[in-house]
Design a protein around this motif. Structure first.
Motif, short mmCIF file in Angstrom:
data_model
loop_
_atom_site.label_atom_id
_atom_site.label_comp_id
_atom_site.label_asym_id
_atom_site.label_seq_id
_atom_site.Cartn_x
_atom_site.Cartn_y
_atom_site.Cartn_z
N HIS A 1 -43.41 -28.50 -117.62
CA HIS A 1 -42.67 -27.64 -116.87
C HIS A 1 -43.41 -27.12 -115.77
O HIS A 1 -42.99 -26.94 -114.65
CB HIS A 1 -42.49 -26.46 -117.74
CG HIS A 1 -41.25 -26.89 -118.71
ND1 HIS A 1 -41.11 -26.22 -119.93
CD2 HIS A 1 -40.48 -28.07 -118.63
CE1 HIS A 1 -40.02 -26.85 -120.67
NE2 HIS A 1 -39.76 -27.84 -119.83
N LEU B 1 -36.57 -21.48 -108.01
CA LEU B 1 -37.86 -22.23 -108.36
C LEU B 1 -37.34 -23.06 -109.69
O LEU B 1 -37.71 -22.30 -110.58
CB LEU B 1 -38.95 -21.47 -108.43
CG LEU B 1 -40.17 -22.38 -108.72
CD1 LEU B 1 -40.43 -23.29 -107.57
CD2 LEU B 1 -41.48 -21.42 -108.53
N ASN B 2 -37.16 -24.41 -109.72
CA ASN B 2 -36.81 -25.06 -111.04
C ASN B 2 -37.84 -25.92 -111.66
O ASN B 2 -38.53 -26.59 -111.16
CB ASN B 2 -35.75 -26.16 -110.59
CG ASN B 2 -35.34 -27.04 -111.73
OD1 ASN B 2 -35.94 -26.71 -112.87
ND2 ASN B 2 -34.95 -28.14 -111.31
N GLY B 3 -38.29 -25.12 -112.72
CA GLY B 3 -39.39 -25.78 -113.55
C GLY B 3 -38.73 -26.40 -114.79
O GLY B 3 -39.41 -26.44 -115.69
N ALA C 1 -42.38 -27.25 -111.72
CA ALA C 1 -42.30 -26.05 -110.84
C ALA C 1 -43.26 -26.30 -109.59
O ALA C 1 -42.80 -25.83 -108.60
CB ALA C 1 -42.72 -25.06 -111.65
N LEU D 1 -38.07 -19.67 -114.19
CA LEU D 1 -38.10 -20.98 -113.77
C LEU D 1 -37.05 -22.02 -114.39
O LEU D 1 -37.25 -23.21 -114.23
CB LEU D 1 -39.55 -21.58 -114.04
CG LEU D 1 -40.60 -20.86 -113.81
CD1 LEU D 1 -42.06 -21.47 -114.09
CD2 LEU D 1 -40.95 -21.16 -112.09
#
Ligand SMILES: *Cc1c(COP(=O)(O)O)cnc(C)c1O
Length: 403
Positions: free
Chosen positions: A253, A206-208, A257, A200
């Protein structure tokens, strides 16, 4: 807008760079702030910041649905998702993890961290990925685990590797970081092998900000990983497993996400239209071959990878340095390959001529949330400018010295 009148204006010859800000190859997608704040309220109001908080659980549930798999276990990074899964799955008493050399730069480090030895194998020239045929010759008495690495564009031979594992009674895991959104004829990536691992990190689809997760249909593996990521604690002061550590995903986080997961279709649609523009514009640039996404099944169109063929007048490395000077942060594709590097830890010797050849030919071009249509057009026009003026540039390089 492309603005180079002559080769003297190239940044490698001290001209001004094409872009004021850097054009990267990372996704770096940002969700709507309101959406992020909306999800944030859940953990903020309950003051549950970590230790299996509400957003972490929701994220795990939604990702399990997304990948059509029974269990999803979230981690603080892709690194820990991979390392702990590797440790859990590797056959006891065996020492080697079978993996490609032409792959993610840090893969051998992760394996060494787990106390295992990478055994590098070849890839297929068609897919740049491992297949049943490329891995089979390297199976031996010490093989503890088969690690299928998905390439940056499309997927590795998922069914072939599952078959190989079955034939030799060796577990199979996939590093599916690059194939988070993809599917193959048999189903969604995430449901194959003993387990699949994802990241992530902000640069991924998928940006966490940071984080990772594992998907599996194996209940025992899922429980073991849940314990391992939180010091082996099953309830307060009840440590039921040795060798645990803290690799939990925290709520901030998980929140990032979740917000991005909602917007993933928007990112993919933007990626698709950028990819189509690249494909259109590059179709009349001689010597550059765009790797095409397999559109039969679901794909993210995330990363633009090109091959510089024998018709291209410069080496891949030279071309990347020309681009970088213009603030176009093109990157070489998985180069050097892992077996070409000196490691501080034991690896198995490998001679991989095809990987040696391939590792000099591919590069990533700018993509992701920071790149717009004008940027893409400028990048491709610049590449054509390089090719059209190759003779002069080479003559000038003799005077200036190569970068
Ligand atoms: C980024 C990446 C990882 C590591 O993930 P982190 O979350 O950065 O630790 C592993 N494998 C591949 C293929 C990657 O691209």
């Amino acid at each position: 807008m492309f603005v180079k009148g002559s080769i003297d204006e190239l940044a490698i010859f001290s001209g001004p760079s094409l872009f004021n800000d850097f054009k990267s190859t990372s996704s770096l997608y940002q969700p709507e702030l309101s959406r992020f704040l909306q999800y944030s309220k859940t953990f903020f109001d309950s003051q549950h910041y970590t230790n299996n908080g509400p957003n972490t659980r929701l994220l795990e549930q939604r990702l399990a649905e997304f990948h059509q798999v029974k269990y999803c276990i979230a981690f603080s990074s892709g690194f820990w998702a991979i390392a702990l899964t590797m440790k859990e799955l590797a056959l006891t008493g065996k020492t080697e993890v079978l993996m490609p050399s032409f792959t993610y730069r840090r893969m051998a480090d992760i394996t060494a961290w787990v106390g295992l030895k990478p055994r590098f194998c070849e890839v297929s020239a068609d897919t740049l990925a491992v297949t049943y045929e490329t891995m089979k010759p390297y199976i031996n008495q010490q093989t503890a685990l088969i690690l299928g690495m998905h390439p940056i564009v499309n997927c590795c031979d998922v069914m072939g590797l599952q078959q190989l594992g079955k034939e030799h009674h060796i577990p199979v895991m996939f590093d599916a970081v690059e194939s988070m959104y993809e599917a193959i004829a048999e189903g969604k990536i995430g449901s194959f092998g003993n387990a699949e691992c994802f990241s992530l990190h902000a640069s991924k689809l998928l940006n966490g900000a940071e984080g990772g997760y594992v998907t599996t249909n194996d209940e025992a593996l899922a429980s073991a990983l849940r314990l391992k990521r939180s010091y082996g604690f099953a309830g307060q002061d009840n440590c039921i497993m040795e060798g645990g550590l803290n690799a939990k995903l925290n709520e901030l986080h998980a929140t990032m996400a979740l917000a991005n997961l909602d917007e993933l279709p928007l990112l993919v649609a933007a990626n698709k239209s950028n990819y189509e523009l690249y494909r259109h514009l590059l179709s009349n640039v001689k010597g550059i071959r765009l790797l095409q996404f397999d559109e039969c099944y679901q794909t993210s169109y995330k990363t633009i990878v090109v091959e510089f063929t024998d018709d291209w007048p410069f080496s891949r490395d030279e071309t990347v340095s020309f681009l970088n000077a213009e603030r176009i942060l093109a990157r070489s594709y998985y180069s050097p390959a892992l077996h070409q590097k000196k490691m501080l830890y034991p690896v198995c010797d490998a001679e991989l001529p095809l990987t040696d050849y391939l590792s000099k030919r591919f590069a990533l071009l700018p993509c992701g949330d920071f790149v717009n249509k004008d940027d893409i057009s400028t990048v491709v026009t610049f590449l054509r400018f390089l090719s059209d003026n190759a003779k002069q540039i080479k003559a000038q390089q003799l005077v200036w010295g190569k970068p």
